[in-house]
Every structure is written in C-alpha cells, then in structure tokens.
Design a protein around this motif. Structure first.
Motif, short mmCIF file in Angstrom:
data_model
loop_
_atom_site.label_atom_id
_atom_site.label_comp_id
_atom_site.label_asym_id
_atom_site.label_seq_id
_atom_site.Cartn_x
_atom_site.Cartn_y
_atom_site.Cartn_z
N THR A 192 0.99 -1.40 -0.03
CA THR A 192 -0.15 -0.14 -0.08
C THR A 192 0.85 1.33 -0.02
N PRO A 193 0.97 2.02 -1.00
CA PRO A 193 1.66 3.43 -1.01
C PRO A 193 1.63 3.99 0.25
N LYS A 194 2.64 4.47 0.74
CA LYS A 194 2.82 5.19 1.99
C LYS A 194 2.17 4.42 3.30
N GLY A 195 1.88 2.95 3.20
CA GLY A 195 1.41 2.09 4.25
C GLY A 195 2.20 1.25 4.28
N ASP A 196 2.01 -0.48 4.09
CA ASP A 196 2.35 -1.36 4.48
C ASP A 196 2.82 -2.19 3.35
N PHE A 197 4.26 -2.75 3.54
CA PHE A 197 4.64 -3.67 2.41
C PHE A 197 4.88 -4.82 3.04
N VAL A 198 4.08 -6.02 2.52
CA VAL A 198 4.14 -7.08 3.01
C VAL A 198 4.64 -8.26 2.30
N ALA A 199 5.47 -9.08 2.80
CA ALA A 199 6.14 -10.39 2.14
C ALA A 199 6.24 -11.87 2.83
N LYS A 209 17.80 -19.42 4.72
CA LYS A 209 16.38 -19.20 4.60
C LYS A 209 16.42 -18.15 5.91
N PRO A 210 15.30 -17.14 5.68
CA PRO A 210 15.26 -16.24 6.83
C PRO A 210 14.44 -16.84 8.05
N HIS A 211 14.50 -16.14 9.00
CA HIS A 211 13.76 -16.75 10.11
C HIS A 211 12.35 -16.48 10.34
N TRP A 212 12.09 -15.18 9.77
CA TRP A 212 10.76 -14.97 9.81
C TRP A 212 9.85 -15.41 8.62
N GLN A 213 8.65 -15.69 8.96
CA GLN A 213 7.88 -16.44 7.80
C GLN A 213 7.17 -15.32 7.17
N ARG A 214 6.80 -14.24 7.96
CA ARG A 214 6.14 -13.08 7.20
C ARG A 214 6.87 -11.83 7.69
N ILE A 215 6.95 -10.78 6.93
CA ILE A 215 7.60 -9.56 7.49
C ILE A 215 6.29 -8.38 6.98
N VAL A 216 6.39 -7.50 7.76
CA VAL A 216 5.50 -6.15 7.44
C VAL A 216 6.40 -5.04 7.75
N ARG A 217 6.88 -4.28 6.75
CA ARG A 217 7.35 -3.16 6.69
C ARG A 217 6.45 -1.92 6.66
N ARG A 218 6.17 -1.21 7.89
CA ARG A 218 5.14 -0.11 7.77
C ARG A 218 5.83 0.94 7.85
N GLU A 219 5.53 1.93 6.86
CA GLU A 219 5.75 3.35 6.72
C GLU A 219 5.10 4.17 7.76
N ILE A 220 5.96 4.91 8.67
CA ILE A 220 5.27 5.69 9.72
C ILE A 220 6.29 6.86 9.58
N PRO A 221 6.13 7.78 8.37
CA PRO A 221 7.26 9.07 8.26
C PRO A 221 7.41 10.12 9.61
N ASP A 222 6.23 10.02 10.25
CA ASP A 222 6.35 10.80 11.50
C ASP A 222 7.19 10.26 12.79
N ASP A 223 8.07 10.88 12.95
CA ASP A 223 9.08 10.41 14.15
C ASP A 223 8.33 10.13 15.39
N ALA A 224 7.30 10.88 15.92
CA ALA A 224 6.84 10.60 17.25
C ALA A 224 5.91 9.68 17.04
N ALA A 225 5.28 9.53 16.05
CA ALA A 225 4.28 8.28 15.78
C ALA A 225 5.10 6.86 15.75
N ARG A 226 6.30 7.01 15.13
CA ARG A 226 7.11 5.76 14.85
C ARG A 226 7.48 5.24 16.28
N VAL A 227 7.99 6.33 17.01
CA VAL A 227 8.54 5.92 18.52
C VAL A 227 7.43 5.45 19.27
N ALA A 228 6.00 6.03 19.42
CA ALA A 228 4.92 5.83 20.07
C ALA A 228 4.58 4.33 19.63
#
Length: 524
Positions: A192-199, A209-228
């Motif tokens: 999802t543009p500006k949202g989640d990348f899922v693989a 072989k990587p450990h994680w069966q599923r990964i989610v890269r969640r785009e959170i551009p706001d620093d405070a929101a990412r820390v929260a």
C-alpha cells in the motif's frame, strides 16, 4: 496548530498499536520504517528506501556485507577479461518466485531494461559503464564496457535481477504484484503506497533461509508516531530514532537501541549556471544574476556553517562534521582536506567582496524526514546564514515532492543526503560532480550545473585506471578539486539509531543504514 498536530500524531500511534501483534508466534516481524518504496519496480528509483525494501524480493548481481565489502550474490565470481570487459559467473540452481530458473539471459535482460525505465531518479548510474552484454553460456555473462571499468562490480551491488519473461511490464504491473517476481528471500504479498509492504518467506531460497515467515514494513514517516508505535507494541523494531528521543529510549529498560555511523552526508547544492530557476533578491528587488556562480559566495556559505553546533545541538550528538562527500576510510577520501572552520566574519567579508555587502534573499529547499535530522539541519542552516546577512526562505518537502522537482531542476539551492553505497569514489563523483554527459553516463545527479574540465579529465583517468593505488590517489585529487571549488558543500555525516523491545531481536547495524528482515533474528 500544535494541538492539531498532537491529536493527529496520537491518533496515528493508537491506530498502529492494534495493527499487528508483536512477534506473533515468533513468525511475523513488523518494522516501523520512516520511508518505504515509491514503486515495486526495482529499476524505478535509486532512493535508499526503495532499494532497502526491494532487496527482500529481488537479488542483486553482486552483494555486499554490513561494511560494504563485495561478496557473491547472483554472481558467484567475477573477473576482468580484458581492458574493457568483465566476466560474471552466474549462480546455478536459482529459481524465480514463479518457478522459472534463473540464467545469464535474465541478467542480460535486467541490465538492458534499466535505460528503458523512466522513474523519478534514474538507475542508469549503475549501468553507466556498460556498452554491451553477451551471454557466453547459460551461466556465464560477459559485460563489455565503454572503457576500462575497474569498479564495475561495485556498480552492480544495486543491479536487481528480474526474469526475462517480465517483458515490457509497466510500473502498475509491479505495484500490483503481477510482475513483482524476484529470486530473493521473500515473496511479494502486497503493498500500500505510504502504508504496509508485506512479504512471505521464500521456502525455496537459494541462500540461508530467513527466520521470519512473514514480514511487514510499515511506513511511519512521523518520528513521534514511529516511536509511539514501538513503545506501545504496535511494531517490533523501528529505524531512524530521532535525536530528540534517543536518550529517553536508551534509558528505558524495556527497550534497546543500536547505533552506527552511516555513509550518508547532508550536502548543500547551489546552482552555479548563469541563470537560476528561483531568482534571488537584493535589497528586495529580483535580479537576473546568479550569486552562487561566484566561488566567493559559495565559500561564504561554507564558512557560515557551524558544523560542530549542528552535531552537538541540532543532531544532539548523532553525527560528525563533514569536509567532503565521503566518510573517512572510503576509497578516494582525501586526508589532506582541512577540517572546515566556522568563520562568520570571513563569510561576511567574502559576501562584501562579491558585491553583496548587505547580503541577498534566496530560497533553500530540503528533504523532510528522508534521513535523520534533514529538516532540522535545513532550518539551522537558514539561521546560520542569516547571521552572515543573508535572508533564507527554508522549505523542507516530502521526498515524493522534492526529488521529482529536483530532477526537473526547479531549485536554486537544495540540500539532501547522499551516500557512497559502493564505498568507492567514482560512484559519487561520477554521479554528482562530473559535468552532466548522457553519452558517457556521467553527471546524472549533477543538480548544480558545476563543470570543471580539470576535474572531468582527472576523474575519467581514474575510471580507466586498473591499479588500485594509482586510482585511489587520482580520486583523492578529484575530491580536493571538488571541495576547493565548493562544487557541493558537505555539512554533516549522519549517525543512525534503531530501537526495539529489549531482548527481542538480534540486530547488527549496517553502514548503509538498511534494515533487512532476513538478517534479523530473534534474540538468543
């Protein structure tokens, strides 16, 4: 405004809390990242956030370790076979996610596809030395270069491989997943543009072989929101911890931090041609002249920068003053360049000598939240220059706005981060400083119009020199020429901080700042 911003940030953080449980069954890894891709087409853009995400799905021809040392990837070995050719041995037994076997034909197709893709930041800088590509046999590739190219394998560390069956696929076909087919450790699920990348894990991956069966890269551009999101458990790991939160996170026993020097340098790029896209004002009146074409003015800008204050106060210690375009120790770094000195009096004197005793007014455009501290450094530079008598209209923009406009040449003075991802000077100087020359494939990111025949001649000699020590000395000299000319003005080298819940992950920072799920493991 502050109340609205607080409410917006709080609501964003609350939404993230309930999105994905932390380390669900130790099979899903959710990362909160400042920036994601602009496309799923691996040949669309050179942006670091683009490459970082797509490495999970697509392999590169040549790999690098955490310190940017070359290592086998799709190519198991490589060697020069003449002054203008290289031979690459292609790994056997590799399959694309659709089951097709990978051969040298797919690598040839990927190299030749790059110039045909029109994105916001051309990836032709990775193939600029390629004249032609020949398939010797199914697992041997010969690359003929336009001249001697000793650093060709370094250029290929971001040469992503796609299947020849990709054909004339358009950007939308990659973004939908229809053509998002690689050989990497993960298979594309959704984006999802500006949202989640899922693989999801590629069970037939040729490497570890990587450990994680599923990964989610969640785009959170706001620093405070990412820390929260990290504090509340909405994500397992975040990148680019802001300097303002570093000390509190470091002192929180429920969290752990990881810090590393980076290769990214915030550099100021003043246009040096006869005309400016954004005019300057002198005594309130627009003028046609370009003050930045004068070395005295560029030197004044340099002298008015208090880099130690930028690091100590603005970045809260997470950086180092920069005096050239590459970090110390990189191939082509010059130890002879002096440490830049803050000299406000000297800056004012140079402006007066250049004919601007009362300064002038100009627009200064930067990235916002692409790398740690870019927007606050932007504001700080504007304040520092104002002390020299200049009026600076600073404007920090989101990368989706900044980079296309930068490519069009819309800015008179801009600042963004650049990293020498190959660890070798030709990548940076050939892209940003050499005179723009499409035929040679050089100067693709020269946004200043800087052109110096002495620099160009010496740089091109360095590109043709096979002897490493001779080439190193040549690039050290080109570095001195570029910096003495203030072709660009480096400010600070950034340091990067990641954070995670304590005792949850085993994470080793990379100097290129990439956060790669397949290299992350659960804590022992």
């Amino acid at each position: 405004m502050l109340i609205n911003r607080f409410l917006k940030t709080t609501m964003t953080a609350l939404a993230l809390v309930t999105a994905v449980p932390v380390l669900a069954g130790a099979q899903t890894l959710t990362m909160g990242v400042r920036a994601g891709p602009d496309s799923i087409d691996p040949h669309w853009s050179t942006l670091g956030s683009q490459a970082e995400t797509l490495r999970h799905v697509f392999d590169t021809l040549v790999g690098v370790d955490n310190n940017l040392q070359l290592q086998p990837a799709i190519a198991t070995s490589w060697k020069p076979t003449g002054e203008d050719s290289w031979e690459f041995k292609i790994r056997e037994g590799v399959k694309f996610h659709n089951g097709e076997p990978l051969t040298a034909e797919d690598v040839k197709y990927s190299i030749e596809r790059i110039p045909k893709v029109t994105g916001p930041m051309s990836t032709t800088i990775y193939t600029k030395r390629v004249k032609s590509v020949e398939v010797v046999d199914p697992y041997t590739l010969r690359v003929v270069t336009n001249s001697t190219a000793p650093s060709l394998p370094n250029d290929f560390i971001r040469l992503f491989i796609v299947p020849k069956s990709t054909g004339e696929a358009k950007n939308d076909e990659f973004n939908s997943g229809a053509k998002a087919i690689g050989t990497g450790p993960y298979k594309f699920v959704s984006w999802t543009p500006k949202g989640d990348f899922v693989a999801e894990r590629n069970e037939d991956y040729w490497g570890e072989k990587p450990h994680w069966q599923r990964i989610v890269r969640r785009e959170i551009p706001d620093d405070a929101a990412r820390v929260a999101a990290l504090r509340s458990g909405g994500v397992d790991l975040i990148n680019y911890v802001p300097a303002s939160d570093y000390q509190s996170i470091k002192g929180d026993g429920s969290l752990q931090t990881f810090i590393s020097d980076s290769l990214y340098i915030l550099n100021v790029q003043p246009v040096q041609g006869a005309t400016l896209p954004q005019k300057v004002k002198v005594d309130g009146k627009v003028i046609d002249a370009n003050p930045f074409a004068d070395l005295k003015v560029r030197t004044a800008l340099d002298k008015a920068i208090d880099r130690k204050t930028l690091v100590r106060v603005v970045l809260e210690g997470l950086g180092k003053p920069a005096n050239q375009l590459m970090p110390e120790g990189f191939f082509g770094y010059s130890a002879e360049l002096p440490e830049p000195q803050y000299d406000l009096k000297g800056a004012k004197a140079l402006l007066a000598e250049a004919g601007y005793p009362n300064g002038f007014e100009f627009d200064f455009t930067c990235t916002n939240n692409r790398v740690p501290g870019d927007s606050v450094v932007c504001e700080a530079l504007a304040q520092m220059w104002s002390r020299a008598g200049l009026k600076v209209n600073a404007n920090a923009l989101n990368g989706t706005v900044f980079f296309p406009a930068s490519q069009r040449g819309d800015y008179s003075v801009q600042m963004s981060a650049w990293g020498t991802i190959t660890g070798e000077a030709s990548y940076t100087y050939g892209s940003m400083v050499h005179t723009a020359d499409k035929e040679l494939g050089l100067g693709a990111f020269n946004r200043t119009g800087y052109s110096n025949k002495q620099f160009d001649t010496l740089f091109e000699e360095g590109q043709r020199t096979l002897d490493d020590e001779k080439r190193r000395k040549i690039f050290e000299e080109t570095s001195k020429i570029a910096m003495e000319d203030r072709a660009l003005i480096p400010t600070v080298i950034l340091q990067t901080v990641w954070a995670a819940k304590a005792d949850t992950v085993d994470f080793q920072p990379r100097i290129d700042q990439e956060t790669l799920a397949y290299l992350i493991k659960p804590a022992k």
